[in-house]
Enzyme design. Structure first.
Site, PDB file in Angstrom:
ATOM      1  N   GLY A  36       0.813  -1.200  -0.210  1.00 22.29           N
ATOM      2  CA  GLY A  36       0.031   0.100  -0.125  1.00 22.29           C
ATOM      3  C   GLY A  36       0.913   1.138  -0.057  1.00 22.29           C
ATOM      4  O   GLY A  36       0.694   1.965  -0.882  1.00 22.29           O
ATOM      5  N   HIS A  37       1.772   1.211   1.022  1.00 24.81           N
ATOM      6  CA  HIS A  37       2.872   2.412   1.078  1.00 24.81           C
ATOM      7  C   HIS A  37       3.482   2.547  -0.588  1.00 24.81           C
ATOM      8  O   HIS A  37       3.703   3.602  -1.077  1.00 24.81           O
ATOM      9  CB  HIS A  37       3.838   2.430   2.092  1.00 24.81           C
ATOM     10  CG  HIS A  37       3.124   2.146   3.747  1.00 24.81           C
ATOM     11  ND1 HIS A  37       3.041   0.903   4.277  1.00 24.81           N
ATOM     12  CD2 HIS A  37       2.530   3.067   4.413  1.00 24.81           C
ATOM     13  CE1 HIS A  37       2.541   1.070   5.258  1.00 24.81           C
ATOM     14  NE2 HIS A  37       2.216   2.342   5.468  1.00 24.81           N
ATOM     15  N   GLN A 153      -9.139  10.335   6.643  1.00 24.45           N
ATOM     16  CA  GLN A 153      -7.798  11.276   6.824  1.00 24.45           C
ATOM     17  C   GLN A 153      -7.554  12.037   5.647  1.00 24.45           C
ATOM     18  O   GLN A 153      -7.162  13.312   5.443  1.00 24.45           O
ATOM     19  CB  GLN A 153      -6.755  10.165   7.155  1.00 24.45           C
ATOM     20  CG  GLN A 153      -5.247  10.658   6.737  1.00 24.45           C
ATOM     21  CD  GLN A 153      -4.373   9.860   7.205  1.00 24.45           C
ATOM     22  OE1 GLN A 153      -4.050   9.510   8.581  1.00 24.45           O
ATOM     23  NE2 GLN A 153      -3.549   9.158   6.268  1.00 24.45           N
ATOM     24  N   ILE A 176      -4.795  -0.629  -1.797  1.00 25.41           N
ATOM     25  CA  ILE A 176      -4.243  -2.068  -2.063  1.00 25.41           C
ATOM     26  C   ILE A 176      -4.644  -3.001  -1.347  1.00 25.41           C
ATOM     27  O   ILE A 176      -4.430  -2.946  -0.269  1.00 25.41           O
ATOM     28  CB  ILE A 176      -2.600  -1.811  -2.141  1.00 25.41           C
ATOM     29  CG1 ILE A 176      -2.351  -0.536  -3.218  1.00 25.41           C
ATOM     30  CG2 ILE A 176      -2.020  -2.895  -2.722  1.00 25.41           C
ATOM     31  CD1 ILE A 176      -2.707  -0.852  -4.629  1.00 25.41           C
ATOM     32  N   SER A 185      -2.532  -3.507   5.646  1.00 21.67           N
ATOM     33  CA  SER A 185      -2.379  -2.762   6.876  1.00 21.67           C
ATOM     34  C   SER A 185      -1.232  -3.204   7.471  1.00 21.67           C
ATOM     35  O   SER A 185      -1.034  -4.233   7.607  1.00 21.67           O
ATOM     36  CB  SER A 185      -3.673  -2.512   7.357  1.00 21.67           C
ATOM     37  OG  SER A 185      -3.322  -1.983   8.780  1.00 21.67           O
ATOM     38  N   SER A 186      -0.479  -2.241   8.216  1.00 25.75           N
ATOM     39  CA  SER A 186       0.678  -2.805   8.906  1.00 25.75           C
ATOM     40  C   SER A 186       0.024  -3.208  10.301  1.00 25.75           C
ATOM     41  O   SER A 186       0.844  -4.201  10.701  1.00 25.75           O
ATOM     42  CB  SER A 186       1.358  -1.277   9.653  1.00 25.75           C
ATOM     43  OG  SER A 186       1.675  -0.434   8.462  1.00 25.75           O
TER      44      SER A 186
HETATM   45  P1  AMP Z   1       0.175   4.448   7.608  1.00 26.35           P
HETATM   46  O1  AMP Z   1       1.663   3.970   7.621  1.00 26.35           O
HETATM   47  O2  AMP Z   1      -0.906   3.554   8.104  1.00 26.35           O
HETATM   48  O3  AMP Z   1       0.050   6.086   8.464  1.00 26.35           O
HETATM   49  O4  AMP Z   1      -0.044   5.067   5.970  1.00 26.35           O
HETATM   50  C1  AMP Z   1       0.719   5.778   5.430  1.00 26.35           C
HETATM   51  C2  AMP Z   1      -0.078   6.201   3.964  1.00 26.35           C
HETATM   52  O5  AMP Z   1      -0.224   5.049   3.327  1.00 26.35           O
HETATM   53  C3  AMP Z   1      -1.465   6.633   4.200  1.00 26.35           C
HETATM   54  O6  AMP Z   1      -1.727   7.612   3.439  1.00 26.35           O
HETATM   55  C4  AMP Z   1      -2.407   5.328   4.078  1.00 26.35           C
HETATM   56  O7  AMP Z   1      -3.614   5.758   3.574  1.00 26.35           O
HETATM   57  C5  AMP Z   1      -1.517   4.609   2.939  1.00 26.35           C
HETATM   58  N1  AMP Z   1      -2.108   3.366   2.937  1.00 26.35           N
HETATM   59  C6  AMP Z   1      -2.035   2.413   4.167  1.00 26.35           C
HETATM   60  N2  AMP Z   1      -2.214   1.240   3.717  1.00 26.35           N
HETATM   61  C7  AMP Z   1      -2.758   1.339   2.249  1.00 26.35           C
HETATM   62  C8  AMP Z   1      -3.430   0.544   1.325  1.00 26.35           C
HETATM   63  N3  AMP Z   1      -3.797  -0.845   1.920  1.00 26.35           N
HETATM   64  N4  AMP Z   1      -3.630   0.906   0.182  1.00 26.35           N
HETATM   65  C9  AMP Z   1      -3.285   2.328  -0.089  1.00 26.35           C
HETATM   66  N5  AMP Z   1      -2.880   3.161   0.763  1.00 26.35           N
HETATM   67  C10 AMP Z   1      -2.422   2.796   1.892  1.00 26.35           C
END
Ligand code: AMP
Length: 281
Positions: A36-37, A153, A176, A185-186
């Site tokens: 995703g990232h 967000q 993703i 997701s983490s």
């Molecule tokens: P985080 O590290 O969870 O704060 O996410 C950092 C960025 O990555 C944020 O803009 C999230 O929306 C994006 N992100 C996290 N998971 C996904 C995913 N599965 N698909 C797309 N973007 C993601």
């Protein structure tokens, strides 16, 4: 690739790029990077001369009862991925670098922060807005990339940028998913194998809602009841919220019209997962 822990080191690198007339794309993350990232970093790489990834578990967006300490971290793996993807700089500050003694300022967006995750996480979006504001300024970013995975967000950051006239373009990127539909997701790493299977109920119930919308159902209550009953069939799942809101103000709707966001947060065991889709009625 530069690895910077200090604000001043990021600013020094950015100053040189800007003097050379180069554009900067920023991807704010909390690390433990996955596909995703990576999708955001790739998009930033395509659209900017320089790419900055921030890798910072921001304490101010976690309430005391949340998972700040337990949040997964693997900075070396993150750096390897960023390097592979062609990032120019990874910013990995300590909390005290971002919030030195005497830090008293915050940015928040009213109305859009009240529903959805805002109900159970009342301080969360203030923390997010404040940290991304700092990151935008530190990186002098021309564009910043956010996933629709965190749709609320994304909407809030877009509104903040519009309301306060920030000179930055916010780019929203699609969710993703794993092959079986679970949004990456983490926090998925917290799930044991049984919970991992149960977690499919988020995507499954959302798809059910989407099918009904596509078939013409416009009554939010009917849709929400159908989605909630599907979730309730899964014994390991407990609903935090399921809501359908308008995409402009993120307020609950009774009848679907225009662009709506259908979003949920569901506990699978102790793990709180979110997912959503946007529908144009
Ligand atoms: P985080 O590290 O969870 O704060 O996410 C950092 C960025 O990555 C944020 O803009 C999230 O929306 C994006 N992100 C996290 N998971 C996904 C995913 N599965 N698909 C797309 N973007 C993601």
């Amino acid at each position: 690739m530069i690895i910077a822990e200090k604000v001043s080191d990021v600013k020094a690198a950015v100053r040189q790029w800007k003097q050379a007339g180069e554009s900067v794309g920023l991807v704010p993350t909390m690390g433990y990077l996955h596909e995703g990232h990576a999708s955001l970093i790739r998009r930033a790489r395509e659209e900017n001369d320089r790419v900055v990834v921030s890798d910072f578990v921001n304490p101010t967006q976690f309430a005391p009862n949340e998972d700040l300490e337990a949040y997964p971290r693997d900075f070396e793996a993150d750096c390897r991925l960023c390097e592979q993807l062609g990032a120019d700089l990874v910013f990995h500050p300590e909390p005290k670098e971002m919030y030195p003694e005497g830090f008293h300022t915050g940015v928040s967006v009213d109305v859009l922060s009240k529903e959805l995750c805002g109900k159970s996480r009342p301080i969360h979006f203030g923390g997010v807005c404040t940290v991304v504001t700092k990151l935008f300024h530190i990186a002098e970013a021309d564009r910043a990339y956010f996933g629709q995975k965190d749709a609320q967000q994304l909407a809030i950051v877009q509104r903040m940028v519009r309301d306060l006239n920030y000179n930055i373009e916010i780019i929203g990127c699609p969710i993703i998913r794993e092959e079986d539909g679970l949004a990456k997701s983490s926090r998925n790493t917290y799930l044991n194998p049984e919970e991992r299977k149960a977690a499919l109920v988020l995507h499954r119930s959302l798809e059910l809602g989407r099918e009904k919308m596509e078939a013409g159902e416009r009554d939010a209550k009917v849709l929400l009841d159908a989605i909630s009953s599907e979730i309730e069939k899964e014994p390991l799942a407990r609903i935090d919220y399921v809501q359908i809101v308008d995409w402009n103000e993120l307020q609950p709707v009774e009848q679907l019209a225009g662009k709506v966001l259908c979003a949920m947060a569901v506990y699978i065991g102790k793990v709180r997962l979110i997912d959503n889709f946007i529908f144009e009625a």
